[in-house]
Design an enzyme around this catalytic site. Structure first.
Site, mmCIF file in Angstrom:
data_model
loop_
_atom_site.group_PDB
_atom_site.id
_atom_site.type_symbol
_atom_site.label_atom_id
_atom_site.label_comp_id
_atom_site.label_asym_id
_atom_site.label_seq_id
_atom_site.Cartn_x
_atom_site.Cartn_y
_atom_site.Cartn_z
ATOM 1 N N ILE A 11 19.480 36.854 65.781
ATOM 2 C CA ILE A 11 20.203 37.695 64.822
ATOM 3 C C ILE A 11 19.241 38.268 63.790
ATOM 4 C CG2 ILE A 11 21.905 37.674 62.947
ATOM 5 C CD1 ILE A 11 23.506 35.628 64.655
ATOM 6 N N PHE A 14 17.006 41.198 65.095
ATOM 7 C CA PHE A 14 17.611 42.508 65.305
ATOM 8 C C PHE A 14 18.269 43.082 64.062
ATOM 9 C CE2 PHE A 14 17.003 41.231 69.698
ATOM 10 C CZ PHE A 14 16.414 42.388 70.183
ATOM 11 N N GLU A 15 18.679 42.253 63.144
ATOM 12 C CA GLU A 15 19.267 42.758 61.909
ATOM 13 C C GLU A 15 18.188 43.189 60.922
ATOM 14 O OE1 GLU A 15 22.326 43.498 61.327
ATOM 15 O OE2 GLU A 15 23.213 42.529 63.077
ATOM 16 N N GLY A 16 17.066 42.473 60.912
ATOM 17 C CA GLY A 16 16.053 42.744 59.911
ATOM 18 C C GLY A 16 16.564 42.316 58.537
ATOM 19 N N ARG A 131 18.846 44.824 71.752
ATOM 20 C CA ARG A 131 19.598 43.651 71.308
ATOM 21 C C ARG A 131 20.492 43.126 72.425
ATOM 22 N NH1 ARG A 131 22.356 42.733 65.554
ATOM 23 N NH2 ARG A 131 23.152 40.633 65.918
#
Length: 141
Positions: A11, A14-16, A131
């Protein structure tokens, strides 16, 4: 179940992390690691607040997966589904063919469904494609 450290890293990857509010690809105000709850333009948070928001948001995704899936899951499957729900929301997951296939015990077919969820605002996004590939790989693990 609870998300594993590997699932949490998926998570985060991919969210940063962004400590100032921004609008995502479809215009939703977002902050931290993809948190959309109680976010307003110009808002700033600390790393500690971002971690707390992540913990809350992941917990909601875990509850959704626990309540929606009626078959036993491996840790990898659970992690992938929590990441998916974290990104797309519980309502979309509950109405998905992905969930129906899982609850029918068709895990191989379910794994292929991740790739269908690579669009935002009707456009394919490379980040979402990557993702979904990572989630499908974690699901298979």
């Amino acid at each position: 179940m609870k998300i594993s450290d590997d699932g949490l890293e998926l998570i985060k990857q991919f969210e940063g992390l962004r400590l100032m509010a921004y609008q995502d690809a479809v215009g939703i105000w977002t902050i931290g690691y993809g948190s959309t709850d109680r976010v307003s333009p110009g808002m700033r948070i600390t790393q500690v607040q971002a971690n707390e928001r992540l913990k809350e948001d992941v917990h909601h995704a875990e509850i959704c997966v626990d309540k929606s899936v009626s078959v036993p899951l491996t840790q990898g499957e659970f992690d992938a589904l929590v990441s998916f729900v974290f990104n797309l929301g519980c309502a979309k997951f509950r109405g998905s063919t992905l969930l129906r296939l899982i609850n029918d015990g068709r895990m191989d077919d379910a794994e292929l469904e991740f790739a269908r969820w690579d669009k935002a605002g009707g456009k394919v996004l490379a980040g979402l494609t990557a993702r979904r590939e990572a989630e499908a790989k974690r699901f298979e693990a």
